[in-house]
Design a protein around this motif. Sequence first.
Motif, mmCIF file in Angstrom:
data_model
loop_
_atom_site.group_PDB
_atom_site.id
_atom_site.type_symbol
_atom_site.label_atom_id
_atom_site.label_comp_id
_atom_site.label_asym_id
_atom_site.label_seq_id
_atom_site.Cartn_x
_atom_site.Cartn_y
_atom_site.Cartn_z
ATOM 1 N N ILE A 24 0.834 -1.199 0.000
ATOM 2 C CA ILE A 24 0.000 0.000 0.000
ATOM 3 C C ILE A 24 0.871 1.252 0.000
ATOM 4 N N LYS A 25 0.225 2.359 -0.298
ATOM 5 C CA LYS A 25 0.800 3.682 -0.086
ATOM 6 C C LYS A 25 -0.077 4.316 0.985
ATOM 7 N N CYS A 26 0.554 4.998 1.913
ATOM 8 C CA CYS A 26 -0.211 5.601 3.001
ATOM 9 C C CYS A 26 0.503 6.846 3.508
ATOM 10 N N VAL A 27 -0.144 7.536 4.419
ATOM 11 C CA VAL A 27 0.383 8.752 5.017
ATOM 12 C C VAL A 27 0.683 8.467 6.479
ATOM 13 N N VAL A 28 1.825 8.938 6.960
ATOM 14 C CA VAL A 28 2.111 8.889 8.391
ATOM 15 C C VAL A 28 1.375 10.070 9.002
ATOM 16 N N ILE A 29 0.375 9.777 9.824
ATOM 17 C CA ILE A 29 -0.425 10.860 10.410
ATOM 18 C C ILE A 29 -0.009 11.172 11.842
ATOM 19 N N GLU A 30 0.738 10.258 12.451
ATOM 20 C CA GLU A 30 1.228 10.518 13.801
ATOM 21 C C GLU A 30 2.465 9.672 14.047
ATOM 22 N N LEU A 31 3.411 10.257 14.736
ATOM 23 C CA LEU A 31 4.641 9.556 15.083
ATOM 24 C C LEU A 31 4.881 9.783 16.571
ATOM 25 N N ASP A 32 4.780 8.733 17.360
ATOM 26 C CA ASP A 32 4.984 8.807 18.804
ATOM 27 C C ASP A 32 6.303 8.116 19.120
ATOM 28 N N THR A 33 7.351 8.912 19.277
ATOM 29 C CA THR A 33 8.673 8.334 19.508
ATOM 30 C C THR A 33 8.801 7.717 20.899
ATOM 31 N N GLU A 34 8.082 8.265 21.878
ATOM 32 C CA GLU A 34 8.141 7.696 23.232
ATOM 33 C C GLU A 34 7.566 6.285 23.273
ATOM 34 N N LYS A 35 6.403 6.109 22.664
ATOM 35 C CA LYS A 35 5.753 4.791 22.657
ATOM 36 C C LYS A 35 6.201 3.931 21.483
ATOM 37 N N ARG A 36 7.020 4.538 20.611
ATOM 38 C CA ARG A 36 7.518 3.844 19.420
ATOM 39 C C ARG A 36 6.360 3.346 18.554
ATOM 40 N N ARG A 37 5.429 4.255 18.278
ATOM 41 C CA ARG A 37 4.252 3.941 17.468
ATOM 42 C C ARG A 37 4.165 4.875 16.278
ATOM 43 N N VAL A 38 3.659 4.322 15.196
ATOM 44 C CA VAL A 38 3.419 5.099 13.991
ATOM 45 C C VAL A 38 1.959 4.873 13.597
ATOM 46 N N ALA A 39 1.227 5.965 13.375
ATOM 47 C CA ALA A 39 -0.156 5.864 12.897
ATOM 48 C C ALA A 39 -0.163 6.166 11.404
ATOM 49 N N LEU A 40 -0.760 5.260 10.642
ATOM 50 C CA LEU A 40 -0.804 5.380 9.184
ATOM 51 C C LEU A 40 -2.233 5.578 8.710
ATOM 52 N N SER A 41 -2.375 6.157 7.524
ATOM 53 C CA SER A 41 -3.707 6.371 6.962
ATOM 54 C C SER A 41 -3.688 6.262 5.445
ATOM 55 N N THR A 42 -4.646 5.517 4.916
ATOM 56 C CA THR A 42 -4.935 5.575 3.485
ATOM 57 C C THR A 42 -6.156 6.481 3.279
ATOM 58 N N LYS A 43 -6.925 6.658 4.338
ATOM 59 C CA LYS A 43 -8.095 7.535 4.278
ATOM 60 C C LYS A 43 -7.692 8.956 3.886
ATOM 61 N N ALA A 44 -6.534 9.402 4.373
ATOM 62 C CA ALA A 44 -6.056 10.755 4.066
ATOM 63 C C ALA A 44 -5.721 10.923 2.589
ATOM 64 N N LEU A 45 -5.587 9.827 1.864
ATOM 65 C CA LEU A 45 -5.274 9.886 0.436
ATOM 66 C C LEU A 45 -6.524 9.969 -0.441
ATOM 67 N N GLU A 46 -7.685 9.689 0.137
ATOM 68 C CA GLU A 46 -8.925 9.668 -0.647
ATOM 69 C C GLU A 46 -9.345 11.078 -1.063
ATOM 70 N N ALA A 47 -9.702 11.238 -2.326
ATOM 71 C CA ALA A 47 -10.283 12.507 -2.782
ATOM 72 C C ALA A 47 -11.713 12.620 -2.254
ATOM 73 N N LYS A 48 -12.421 11.497 -2.234
ATOM 74 C CA LYS A 48 -13.782 11.422 -1.706
ATOM 75 C C LYS A 48 -13.864 10.225 -0.778
#
Length: 104
Positions: A24-48
């Motif tokens: 997939i292709k996705c967007v990193v929407i949040e990066l939490d370095t303390e918890k070592r978590r990355v939140a990804l989104s394909t929803k942010a790529l949708e035109a509709k």
Amino acid sequence: LHISQVSGERVLDLEKVLPVDTKIKCVVIELDTEKRRVALSTKALEAKPGDMLRDKEGVFAGAEAAVIDYQLSLETSQIQRKAAAQDVILGLEDAIMGSGDSSN
């Protein structure tokens, strides 16, 4: 990729939309370095909302342009929030200064 970030429309079965091992292709929407978590989104790529359900290949094909739009949207939102916060601060300063003048 959390199921809530796959599409703007409700996804009932993630496996049907994105089977295991799907690239997939996705967007990193949040990066939490303390918890070592990355939140990804394909929803942010949708035109509709729902484009990921109807035409995920089309969404992925337009991903780079969508990311630029997404970034500009975030920057615009930050500018607007800062301006609104500044207006509140100036309003409070005016209110405080105004109340100080009336007691003289």
